[in-house]
Design an enzyme around this catalytic site. Structure first.
Site, mmCIF file in Angstrom:
data_model
loop_
_atom_site.group_PDB
_atom_site.id
_atom_site.type_symbol
_atom_site.label_atom_id
_atom_site.label_comp_id
_atom_site.label_asym_id
_atom_site.label_seq_id
_atom_site.Cartn_x
_atom_site.Cartn_y
_atom_site.Cartn_z
ATOM 1 N N GLU A 1 -50.336 41.063 85.743
ATOM 2 C CA GLU A 1 -50.525 42.068 86.791
ATOM 3 C C GLU A 1 -49.519 41.898 87.932
ATOM 4 O O GLU A 1 -49.873 41.694 89.088
ATOM 5 C CB GLU A 1 -51.965 42.019 87.290
ATOM 6 C CG GLU A 1 -52.964 42.393 86.189
ATOM 7 C CD GLU A 1 -54.403 42.377 86.647
ATOM 8 O OE1 GLU A 1 -54.781 41.478 87.433
ATOM 9 O OE2 GLU A 1 -55.166 43.257 86.234
ATOM 10 N N HIS B 1 -69.922 48.566 80.420
ATOM 11 C CA HIS B 1 -68.969 47.644 81.036
ATOM 12 C C HIS B 1 -69.465 46.222 80.864
ATOM 13 O O HIS B 1 -70.591 45.894 81.246
ATOM 14 C CB HIS B 1 -68.784 47.946 82.525
ATOM 15 C CG HIS B 1 -67.765 47.064 83.178
ATOM 16 N ND1 HIS B 1 -68.010 46.336 84.317
ATOM 17 C CD2 HIS B 1 -66.478 46.799 82.837
ATOM 18 C CE1 HIS B 1 -66.926 45.665 84.655
ATOM 19 N NE2 HIS B 1 -65.985 45.926 83.777
ATOM 20 N N HIS B 2 -68.615 45.376 80.280
ATOM 21 C CA HIS B 2 -68.907 43.953 80.130
ATOM 22 C C HIS B 2 -67.854 43.162 80.899
ATOM 23 O O HIS B 2 -66.768 42.888 80.377
ATOM 24 C CB HIS B 2 -68.863 43.524 78.660
ATOM 25 C CG HIS B 2 -70.013 44.003 77.851
ATOM 26 N ND1 HIS B 2 -70.015 43.961 76.464
ATOM 27 C CD2 HIS B 2 -71.211 44.529 78.210
ATOM 28 C CE1 HIS B 2 -71.166 44.453 76.017
ATOM 29 N NE2 HIS B 2 -71.901 44.800 77.064
ATOM 30 N N GLU B 3 -68.134 42.826 82.147
ATOM 31 C CA GLU B 3 -67.268 41.881 82.859
ATOM 32 C C GLU B 3 -67.733 40.482 82.498
ATOM 33 O O GLU B 3 -68.882 40.111 82.742
ATOM 34 C CB GLU B 3 -67.336 42.094 84.371
ATOM 35 C CG GLU B 3 -66.557 41.058 85.167
ATOM 36 C CD GLU B 3 -65.115 40.928 84.704
ATOM 37 O OE1 GLU B 3 -64.731 39.834 84.243
ATOM 38 O OE2 GLU B 3 -64.360 41.927 84.787
ATOM 39 N N HIS C 1 -59.709 44.759 79.397
ATOM 40 C CA HIS C 1 -58.939 44.528 80.618
ATOM 41 C C HIS C 1 -58.724 43.035 80.829
ATOM 42 O O HIS C 1 -59.522 42.215 80.395
ATOM 43 C CB HIS C 1 -59.643 45.142 81.819
ATOM 44 C CG HIS C 1 -59.420 46.610 81.939
ATOM 45 N ND1 HIS C 1 -59.014 47.213 83.107
ATOM 46 C CD2 HIS C 1 -59.510 47.599 81.022
ATOM 47 C CE1 HIS C 1 -58.873 48.511 82.909
ATOM 48 N NE2 HIS C 1 -59.187 48.776 81.649
ATOM 49 N N GLU C 2 -57.613 42.710 81.493
ATOM 50 C CA GLU C 2 -57.197 41.318 81.733
ATOM 51 C C GLU C 2 -57.030 40.544 80.428
ATOM 52 O O GLU C 2 -57.254 39.340 80.379
ATOM 53 C CB GLU C 2 -58.177 40.578 82.662
ATOM 54 C CG GLU C 2 -58.253 41.125 84.067
ATOM 55 C CD GLU C 2 -59.238 42.271 84.194
ATOM 56 O OE1 GLU C 2 -59.012 43.173 85.018
ATOM 57 O OE2 GLU C 2 -60.258 42.262 83.463
ATOM 58 N N GLU D 1 -55.730 46.911 79.368
ATOM 59 C CA GLU D 1 -55.013 46.994 80.638
ATOM 60 C C GLU D 1 -53.772 46.112 80.519
ATOM 61 O O GLU D 1 -52.693 46.600 80.255
ATOM 62 C CB GLU D 1 -55.920 46.541 81.775
ATOM 63 C CG GLU D 1 -55.286 46.697 83.143
ATOM 64 C CD GLU D 1 -56.135 46.063 84.224
ATOM 65 O OE1 GLU D 1 -56.204 46.644 85.322
ATOM 66 O OE2 GLU D 1 -56.707 44.989 83.988
ATOM 67 N N GLU E 1 -55.220 50.557 90.103
ATOM 68 C CA GLU E 1 -56.144 50.074 91.129
ATOM 69 C C GLU E 1 -55.456 49.192 92.166
ATOM 70 O O GLU E 1 -55.964 49.010 93.278
ATOM 71 C CB GLU E 1 -57.320 49.321 90.502
ATOM 72 C CG GLU E 1 -57.007 47.933 89.996
ATOM 73 C CD GLU E 1 -56.510 47.924 88.560
ATOM 74 O OE1 GLU E 1 -56.460 46.837 87.954
ATOM 75 O OE2 GLU E 1 -56.163 49.007 88.058
#
Length: 710
Positions: free
Chosen positions: A171, A407-409, A477-478, A496, A502
């Site tokens: 990022e 969503h699974h963070e 993501h990440e 991502e 963002e």
């Protein structure tokens, strides 16, 4: 159509030292392979008469045993030609041609009990792929890779688009320098940055004699991601693998092979973006029935948290123990975004405007407890906050014909996620979710592992496979940057794995050139969930105190154009419904633009400067065009010769308005309609940091009559 011609030559005495030459199908590229006097395998690559890669060594070093680096002779040579066509489940084009010449060289080490290594090359007209293969053989079964020393010796001090070789984050904004100027030291690390002259792939370069060169990898499976160490004096690159917690790079068992190392090369920048080499080097889909995989557009309870209008967490409480907390007794903070009423508002908006899904972040307990704590047990992925009614929202969404996106963070506690993943996926199926966005913010658990190491690479791939078994689509993501595995797991819609939109909300933001570089770098390996479509460019109205001076670094028209230039089969309309409701005329383009395509034409491009892309909608006689620029204003003329002859189309042009400027006047735009055909040349005026989006639909009789009068 498919044909394969193969030849095999096994005479050791003839091939022990002889150089091998391979030409691409139409002889655009030439590969030379040779074992030098030290027994080191080397290769070089030419584009026509121009050298691309000078003689470069190939080596894999092992732990506690001799490496695959020297003392080789050629034991066998196999060659073949392949020309086949395959259809992706979704993508930028309807069909992909896989046409290459192959050379497989079996090398033998006399000093290591005649141990063998195969180096396999596939030479396309647009580039080269090669990998190391470790055959099953007596006395060689389990082995540990200590390092890979693949060289890419370049021909000069090329212009380079790079980000630091961080093991845990992609990022970053891109730096554009000569190879000799690469130095990551002044750049603030997001996670864990390594050596000063170490950069990530995909690495984009432009030579002084006009060649565009992209170096990356394909089919990253059971192996760490490849970084590149830069020799700033000799202009050489050497592979560096992301380490495991033990310091070793990969634990393997023969038979095994590495990912493909890829070099895409052309004298035309658009041809780099059009290359399908990385996809072609991946295995075909492992999913037999793909009918449930649906490219889609979505809105979500997401941006309002980034702009400080709402929060992910339900209560302002610290040091909460997830296992013992009675969440119903916590005092709500009054800012929680993922509440039932707010989610219904997004569902209503999606249903009204024909968007397929609604993402909801912050719906599940644990958000008060995880930030930067490197904690093992935070989320259980099944327990909602008290103000999020799972059953009611399932019913309401179904009644509106809209799907909810899970969503699974994980908070990067990946061991915790793996233990709970089966239960979490079962919860999804029971409540009507068939797509999930996963997140890996923070430092990895197991501690000492990295986002881009072998352990995590296996996790991402295993997660895609597990979700495919449950007929669930995933957007990661990440994660590690993509390497074409969406061919093998087409339910892996996007990732991502780069600096997304963002960052404009709470950091220095993304410079206007950022979106003109990403297609040449991160997107070479696969689709990115960039989250375009921000209409309220200036962010202060959402929270004047928290967002003072903050804005998205583009014009509104450019945000529309990104839906075409930044390919993804899952595209977010990322702004809040109320922002779109103030500009419904511009929002029409987001409603219209598809996410799946039959054809793609890169009309013009230059990394770091501009991109103009046209795409044909899947199964429709409609084209969409996006044009974007960096911080400089540009005037471009676009030929519409990709349209069928004699057909008339209504072009709806969403352009930067008068005096538009990404910094000074970003939200002004203009919309006009004109009749066009294949002979039309459209002039485009792009504002600084701006863009143009165009929809091209067959003209109706009424439109023909009306527009002819204008």
């Amino acid at each position: 159509m498919k044909y394969i011609i193969a030849g095999c030559f096994i005479t050791l005495a003839i091939y022990s030292t002889q150089a091998q030459t391979l030409h691409s199908p139409t002889k655009k590229l030439t590969l030379n392979f040779q074992v030098n006097t030290a027994g080191e395998p080397t290769y070089q690559l030419r584009f026509g008469a121009k050298p691309v890669i000078k003689p470069s060594r190939l080596a894999v070093l092992l732990q506690n045993q001799p490496g695959f680096d020297k003392g080789f002779t050629i034991a066998k040579i196999d060659s073949s030609a392949t020309d086949e066509t395959w259809a992706p489940v979704w993508g930028e084009v309807k069909q992909i041609r896989n046409r290459y010449k192959e050379l497989a060289v079996t090398l033998q080490q006399a000093a290591a009990k005649n141990r063998r290594l195969v180096v396999r090359f596939r030479l396309y007209d647009d580039g080269l792929g090669f990998r190391y293969e470790f055959p099953a053989q007596p006395g060689f079964t389990y082995f540990t890779v200590q390092e890979e020393k693949t060289e890419f010796n370049l021909t000069g001090d090329h212009k380079t688009f790079w980000i630091p070789g961080d093991y845990d984050s992609n990022e970053y904004t891109y730096s554009t320098t000569r190879l000799s100027e690469i130095n990551t030291t002044p750049i603030e690390a997001i996670q864990l940055k390594s050596a000063p002259q170490r950069v990530q792939t995909p690495l984009m370069l432009k030579t002084q004699d006009g060649l565009y060169v992209n170096i990356h990898e394909a089919a990253l499976v059971n192996y760490p991601a490849m970084m590149l160490d830069v020799d700033t004096k000799a202009f050489g690159l050497t592979s560096h693998l992301v380490p495991s917690a033990t310091g070793a790079k990969a634990y393997l068992q023969a038979p095994e092979h590495t990912p493909w190392r890829t070099i895409v090369v052309s004298d035309k920048a658009p041809e780099v973006l059009a290359s399908k080499l990385i996809l072609n080097l991946n295995e075909p889909s492992k999913i037999a029935d793909t009918g449930w995989i649906k490219p889609q557009k979505f809105v979500g309870v997401w941006w309002e948290m980034h702009v400080n209008k709402a929060s992910w967490n339900y209560a302002d409480t610290s040091n909460i123990k997830l296992a013992t907390t009675d969440w119903s007794k916590l005092k709500p903070n009054g800012r929680h975004g993922a509440n039932t009423a707010n989610v219904k508002r997004y569902i209503d908006f999606a249903a009204k405007h024909g968007l397929q899904s609604v993402l909801v972040e912050g719906w599940n307990v644990g958000w008060e407890d995880w930030a930067n704590n490197w904690k093992e047990e935070v989320f259980d992925f099944v327990t909602p906050y008290p103000d999020f009614d799972v059953q009611e929202l399932q019913r309401y969404a179904a009644s509106k014909g809209v799907k909810l996106m899970m969503h699974h963070e994980t908070s990067s506690s990946v061991t915790n996620y793996e233990r709970r993943q089966e239960t979490a996926l079962r919860f999804m199926k029971e409540h009507g979710y068939d797509a999930v966005k996963t997140g890996y913010v923070g430092r990895i658990i197991p501690r000492g592992e990295h986002h881009d190491g072998q352990w995590m690479v296996n996790h991402y791939n295993r997660t895609a496979a597990n979700m495919a078994q449950q007929q669930i689509m995933v957007d990661m993501h990440e994660s590690v940057r993509l390497t074409g595995l969406h061919r093998t797991y087409p339910n892996w819609l996007a990732s991502e794995a780069a600096r997304g939109n963002e960052f404009n909300a709470w950091s220095t933001g993304n410079p206007p050139e950022h979106e003109t570089i990403l297609p040449f770098t991160r997107l070479m390996g696969g689709p990115m969930d960039y989250t375009p479509g921000i209409f309220q460019i200036k962010l202060e109205p959402w929270n004047p105190k928290a967002n003072k001076g903050r804005q998205v670094h583009t014009t509104l028209a450019k945000q529309l154009a990104l839906y075409v230039t930044m390919y993804s089969p899952v595209q977010m309309a990322a702004d809040l419904p109320e922002a779109y409701e103030q500009h419904l005329d511009a929002f029409q383009f987001i409603k219209d633009v598809p996410v799946d395509w039959d054809d793609t034409r890169i009309l013009a491009a230059e990394p770091g400067e501009y991109i103009i892309t046209a795409r044909k909608a899947k199964g429709k006689d409609e084209w969409y065009l996006g044009a974007i620029t960096d911080e400089r204003a540009r005037r471009q003329t676009v030929k519409l010769d990709f349209l069928p002859p004699k057909a008339r189309y209504t072009a709806t042009i969403y352009a930067d308005g008068k005096d538009a400027d990404w910094e000074k006047n970003p939200m002004v735009y203009q919309i006009r309609q004109v009749l066009v055909d294949s002979r039309t040349q459209l002039p485009l005026q792009l504002a600084p940091g701006g863009g143009t989006a165009i929809s091209l639909k067959p003209a109706t009789k009424e439109e023909l009559r009306k527009l002819k009068k204008q």
